[in-house]
Motif scaffolding. Structure first.
Motif, short mmCIF file in Angstrom:
data_model
loop_
_atom_site.label_atom_id
_atom_site.label_comp_id
_atom_site.label_asym_id
_atom_site.label_seq_id
_atom_site.Cartn_x
_atom_site.Cartn_y
_atom_site.Cartn_z
N PHE A 67 27.81 53.39 38.60
CA PHE A 67 26.92 52.96 37.29
C PHE A 67 25.86 53.79 37.15
O PHE A 67 25.07 54.18 37.92
N VAL A 81 26.34 50.39 29.86
CA VAL A 81 26.44 50.78 31.12
C VAL A 81 27.65 51.76 31.59
O VAL A 81 28.54 51.10 31.89
N THR A 83 30.30 54.24 33.49
CA THR A 83 30.69 53.86 34.96
C THR A 83 31.45 55.39 35.62
O THR A 83 31.83 55.98 34.43
N ALA A 111 30.56 48.98 32.07
CA ALA A 111 30.36 47.95 32.72
C ALA A 111 30.22 46.82 32.17
O ALA A 111 30.65 45.77 32.41
N PRO A 133 20.98 50.56 36.24
CA PRO A 133 21.66 49.17 36.87
C PRO A 133 21.51 49.25 38.17
O PRO A 133 21.34 50.38 38.95
N VAL A 135 23.93 46.90 41.29
CA VAL A 135 25.06 46.06 41.11
C VAL A 135 25.00 45.68 42.78
O VAL A 135 25.14 46.09 43.85
N TRP A 142 30.19 39.30 41.37
CA TRP A 142 29.47 40.40 41.21
C TRP A 142 28.18 40.44 40.18
O TRP A 142 28.55 39.91 39.14
N LEU A 144 25.52 42.54 38.00
CA LEU A 144 24.90 43.72 37.49
C LEU A 144 23.57 43.37 36.79
O LEU A 144 23.28 42.52 36.08
N TYR A 145 22.45 44.15 37.33
CA TYR A 145 20.98 44.06 36.69
C TYR A 145 21.04 45.21 35.96
O TYR A 145 21.47 46.29 36.26
N GLY A 167 33.82 45.31 36.65
CA GLY A 167 33.41 44.71 35.49
C GLY A 167 34.69 44.40 34.75
O GLY A 167 35.91 44.69 35.24
N TYR A 169 31.11 43.06 33.01
CA TYR A 169 30.25 42.16 33.26
C TYR A 169 29.84 41.23 31.85
O TYR A 169 29.52 41.77 30.91
#
Length: 370
Positions: A67, A81, A83, A111, A133, A135, A142, A144-145, A167, A169
């Motif tokens: 990511f 985001v 991927t 994502a 990001p 994860v 899961w 995701l930040y 994802g 997400y």
């Protein structure tokens, strides 16, 4: 670590209002002697597309997923985001080196299903920016930040959830998980789990945007990763205290200095904190490290200079993260500019690099990529 042209323009615009005060304050910051030469330089990229601030998840039989920041994708194709995925087909066990060396665009391409309700970029409303990001799996879910601007213009850390690592997400709309309002905002999230199985969030307080101190902080997370543990508080791990971390040209451009992009891993009776220093849009950017006794600190920087710096195959390395492959090998993943076009002004791209990481000798030792 920053997203691209838009982020640097906004940071410069805000910082320019207080330049005189910052220059005066910078004279009071104690800096270490000039750094030693970098001990390691980036290998060739494993993914040739722009893919800054990469993080990789070992998804078991599903292969490896990556990511990144959405910095310089075109308007017509701008995943929030982005991927990428390794060559390992879903349902098969991956070979550690072969499949880490070949990457294709991910499925889904983006994502993050959509921007959270709280996200807004007041300077560029038609181009929502998300970057850096992280994860992590929390009990089968899961998380995701990501970093994004809220309506105030401050940068904040949001969270999104998925039942699958790739994802998409679904963002948490109630609000960001962390914002250092009044201190420059919060960027660059990452997660580390301590010896007791307790998760911690790490991030950067983005003070160099506006004449304020810059710190890497940490705080204990709740078991689901969507809030902080009751009674916990943010801890300062490191600040800027080495000369190589300062790219401000003697204070003329004060926003170009600081530490950011934290990533922590537990090994050899210590917690190793990797971070980036200097200015993301230059060849002087590099990756340093600190040795910590816990995710709450204290931390010390044993090395007077970057651990990874510019070289013939890549310039301005940063945005590091670590992961363990299916054979048990620890890797550090990061980006670097193509040396022929360093920086966004040169239309450069930050491509993904991988190096083996050995922490068994009491100091980081880096080896060849896949």
């Amino acid at each position: 670590m920053q997203g691209g042209r838009d982020r640097s323009w906004r940071r410069a615009r805000r910082a320019g209002l207080v330049l005189a005060l910052v220059v005066a304050a910078a004279a009071c910051v104690p800096l270490a002697p000039p750094p030693a030469a970098p001990v390691y330089t980036p290998p060739p990229p494993v993914y040739g597309h722009d893919f800054p601030d990469p993080t990789i998840v070992n998804a078991g039989a599903g292969g490896y997923l990556a990511f990144s920041t959405n910095s310089i994708y075109p308007y017509a194709d701008a995943p929030l985001v982005p991927t990428a995925q390794s060559s390992c087909p879903a349902g098969f066990v991956c070979a550690s080196t072969t499949d880490l060396g070949t990457w294709t665009r991910g499925n889904p391409t983006d994502a993050l299903a959509r921007p959270p309700a709280w996200q807004m970029d007041p300077y560029h409303p038609l181009r929502l920016q998300n970057w850096a990001p992280a994860v992590h799996e929390f009990g089968g879910t899961w998380v995701l930040y990501f970093t994004a601007p809220d309506p105030s213009g401050d940068e904040c850390i949001g969270a999104a959830t998925s039942s699958a690592p790739q994802g998409p997400y679904a963002p948490v709309d109630a609000g960001p998980i962390q914002c250092d309002f009044g201190a420059g905002g919060s960027i660059d999230p990452s997660v580390v789990v301590d010896d007791n199985g307790t998760p911690w969030l790490l991030w950067k307080t983005d003070g160099n945007c506006c004449q304020l101190p810059v710190y890497i902080r940490s705080r204990q997370l709740a078991p689901d990763g969507l809030s902080f543990a009751p009674g916990s508080s943010a801890q300062i791990l490191i600040g800027m205290d080495q000369a190589w971390e300062d790219g401000s040209a003697g204070g003329q451009q004060p926003w170009k200095k600081g530490v950011e992009g934290p990533a922590m891993v537990r090994a050899s009776d210590a917690y190793w904190l990797f971070y980036a220093g200097n200015w993301w849009d230059s060849g002087a950017y590099g990756i340093g490290y600190a040795r910590c006794t816990s995710p709450a600190g204290p931390c010390a920087k044993p090395h007077r200079g970057p651990l990874i710096g510019s070289g013939a195959q890549g310039a301005g390395p940063g945005g590091a993260d670590t992961f363990v492959d299916q054979s048990g090998q620890t890797w550090i993943v990061y980006h670097a500019w193509d040396p022929s076009a360093v920086g966004s002004a040169a239309n450069g791209t930050r491509t993904m690099r991988l190096s083996r990481l050995d922490l068994s000798q009491g100091t980081p030792v880096l080896g060849a990529g896949p």
